[in-house]
Motif scaffolding. Structure first.
Motif, PDB file in Angstrom:
ATOM      1  N   HIS A  53       0.642   2.991   5.773  1.00 57.51           N
ATOM      2  CA  HIS A  53      -0.467   2.924   4.820  1.00 57.51           C
ATOM      3  C   HIS A  53      -0.667   1.466   4.388  1.00 57.51           C
ATOM      4  O   HIS A  53       0.284   0.776   4.040  1.00 57.51           O
ATOM      5  CB  HIS A  53      -0.172   3.812   3.607  1.00 57.51           C
ATOM      6  N   PRO A  54      -1.910   0.983   4.400  1.00 55.10           N
ATOM      7  CA  PRO A  54      -2.171  -0.421   4.063  1.00 55.10           C
ATOM      8  C   PRO A  54      -1.648  -0.834   2.676  1.00 55.10           C
ATOM      9  O   PRO A  54      -1.121  -1.937   2.526  1.00 55.10           O
ATOM     10  CB  PRO A  54      -3.697  -0.534   4.120  1.00 55.10           C
ATOM     11  N   SER A  55      -1.760   0.026   1.689  1.00 56.89           N
ATOM     12  CA  SER A  55      -1.285  -0.323   0.347  1.00 56.89           C
ATOM     13  C   SER A  55       0.233  -0.464   0.317  1.00 56.89           C
ATOM     14  O   SER A  55       0.782  -1.355  -0.336  1.00 56.89           O
ATOM     15  CB  SER A  55      -1.721   0.734  -0.675  1.00 56.89           C
ATOM     16  N   CYS A  57       2.112  -1.214   2.918  1.00 56.91           N
ATOM     17  CA  CYS A  57       2.410  -2.431   3.685  1.00 56.91           C
ATOM     18  C   CYS A  57       2.220  -3.670   2.828  1.00 56.91           C
ATOM     19  O   CYS A  57       3.011  -4.615   2.901  1.00 56.91           O
ATOM     20  CB  CYS A  57       1.527  -2.514   4.923  1.00 56.91           C
ATOM     21  N   HIS A  58       1.184  -3.665   2.012  1.00 55.13           N
ATOM     22  CA  HIS A  58       0.925  -4.804   1.127  1.00 55.13           C
ATOM     23  C   HIS A  58       2.071  -4.963   0.117  1.00 55.13           C
ATOM     24  O   HIS A  58       2.538  -6.079  -0.122  1.00 55.13           O
ATOM     25  CB  HIS A  58      -0.412  -4.612   0.406  1.00 55.13           C
TER      26      HIS A  58
END
Length: 94
Positions: A53-55, A57-58
């Motif tokens: 999930h991009p969030s 990963c951030h």
């Protein structure tokens, strides 16, 4: 191409840490243990799929830059507010 190498290296470090079984924590296959907290640590067991999930990963990228990946707990350690982590996990489960 040279820009991608550090990300791959960090991803391998993250996976090696989270796939270890810290302190005998029981977890289902396909899940990882995550230590979360600012002063005291709580262990959460979450699906490995959250790592895509991009969030999430951030958040991992921020934690890696600020604290590195060598932690004595032997698992993925995220020093953040538990409420923030829970909200992020709810977002990842959608």
């Amino acid at each position: 191409m040279g820009i991608q190498a550090p990300r791959i290296f960090h991803a391998k470090q993250i996976l090696n840490r989270i796939l270890e079984n810290p302190q005998g924590t029981d977890r289902p296959k396909g899940h990882c243990a995550v230590h979360v907290g600012e002063t005291s640590w709580k262990i959460y067991v979450k699906p490995v799929s959250y790592l895509n999930h991009p969030s999430f990963c951030h958040l991992l990228h921020q934690v890696g830059e600020e604290f590195g990946f060598c932690h004595p707990m032997g698992a993925l350690t995220i020093p953040c507010n538990e409420e923030i982590f829970i909200n992020l996990c709810n977002l990842c489960s959608l």
